[in-house]
Design an enzyme around this catalytic site. Sequence first.
Site, PDB file in Angstrom:
ATOM      1  N   LYS A 196      10.977   6.597   4.341  1.00  0.00           N
ATOM      2  CA  LYS A 196      12.208   7.172   4.927  1.00  0.00           C
ATOM      3  C   LYS A 196      13.197   7.515   3.817  1.00  0.00           C
ATOM      4  CE  LYS A 196      12.180   5.102   9.500  1.00  0.00           C
ATOM      5  NZ  LYS A 196      12.427   3.894  10.248  1.00  0.00           N
ATOM      6  N   GLN A 214      15.517  -1.385  10.951  1.00  0.00           N
ATOM      7  CA  GLN A 214      14.076  -1.336  11.203  1.00  0.00           C
ATOM      8  C   GLN A 214      13.648  -2.499  12.107  1.00  0.00           C
ATOM      9  OE1 GLN A 214      11.978   1.157   9.755  1.00  0.00           O
ATOM     10  NE2 GLN A 214      10.506   0.323  11.201  1.00  0.00           N
ATOM     11  N   ASP A 237      19.017   6.269  15.970  1.00  0.00           N
ATOM     12  CA  ASP A 237      17.784   5.865  16.642  1.00  0.00           C
ATOM     13  C   ASP A 237      17.955   5.931  18.167  1.00  0.00           C
ATOM     14  OD1 ASP A 237      15.249   5.243  15.915  1.00  0.00           O
ATOM     15  OD2 ASP A 237      15.559   3.076  15.764  1.00  0.00           O
TER      16      ASP A 237
END
Length: 298
Positions: free
Chosen positions: A54, A98, A121
Site C-alpha cells: 500500500k 489494517q 475504508d
Amino acid sequence: MAAETIDGKAYAAALRERVGALAADFEEKAGRKAGLAVVLVGDDPASAVYVGSKGKATRAANMESIEHVLPASTTQEELEALVDRLNADPAVDGILVQFPLPDHLSEPRIFTRIAPDKDVDGLNPVNSGRLMAGLHGFVPCTPLGCLMLLRDRLGNLSGKDAVVIGRSNLVGKPMAQLLLADSCTVTVAHSRTKDLADHVRRADIVVAAVGRPEMVRGDWIKPGAVVIDVGINRLPPEDGAAKGRLVGDVAFAEVSEVAGAITPVPGGVGPMTIAVLLRNALVAAYRHEGIELAEDAI
Ligand code: NDP
C-alpha cells in the site's frame, strides 16, 4: 463459449494512473500532497506485506504515505490515541487501520473512532449510513472496485438480477447497497440461505464473497451471467510445493464455460482494492481542501 476474463489488474493499473495524475494536480492546487495513513498493529507477515505494498502504491500515485507500525502489545487506549492524532493532523486525508487487529483490541471501537471524512475504508457507521441513504460518503474499497468492474463490463446495471453471496460489513452488505443504488434487483445470500444454487441460477450478476474455495459451481450459473469472485483462498500445497494455489470462491474453469464474463483469482478483484483505496484517499484530500473534483473524474 468460454467467458471473457475480466482483467482487474489492467483496470486497477489504469485507475492508479488516473489517480496519480489527479494527485499531481491536487498537489499543484493545494500546495501539499494528499496523505494516506496506514496503521499496522502486530507482526502478522501477510498484513505487513499488504501494508508495504500500500505504501509503495501510495507513493507511486504521487501521494504521501504515512505508515505506523505498532507492537502487538499496543493497548486499546494507545491505538485510539494514535487515531485521534491522525484525525487531527491536516497532512492526513485518509486513515486505514489494517484488520484483523490482535484479539485484545476492539475493531468496532477503532472504525467508529476514525473521523468519517478520513474513513477511506468506509467502515464507520456514518459512512455505511450515507451509503444506505444515497448520500456522498466513503464506500469500502473492495465492493466499490467490484462495482467499477461491473459497470465497465455491462454499462448500465439497471434492472439486472444480482445475487451477492456473503453479508459482511466489509464486502457483502455494501456491495448489495451499491447494486441497489444502480437499480439492480438484489438478493443477499449467506450461510443460512436455502437453495443457494437456485438463487444464483436466476442472476445476471453474481458476486461471491464467502471465503470458501471454489464453492460456486458451473451448473449454478445462468448462461451469459457476469461473475465477480471476491474470495481469496489458499489451497493446501500439492506435490511438495511450499505453498498451495490461490483460488477464489468460484470454480473458475467450470464457471467460465457458462458465464459471459468472470474475474480470475488472482488478478481480478484483488488489485482493485488498493487502487480504490488510493482513489478514496484522493477524493478525501480534494474534499478537505474544498477543491472541486468532477463526479466522474475517478
Ligand atoms: P466474512 O467471513 O466476513 O463473510 C463471509 C460471508 O460468507 C458471511 O456472510 C457468511 O454468512 C457467508 N457464508 C459462509 N459460508 C457460506 C455458505 N456455505 N453459503 C453461503 N454463504 C456463506 O468474509 P469477507 O466478506 O470479509 O470476505 C469474503 C472473502 O473475500 C474472503 O475469501 C476474503 O479473503 C475475500 N476478500 C477479498 C478482498 C479482496 O481484496 N479481493 C477483500 C476482502 C475480502 P454468515 O453471515 O451467515 O456467516
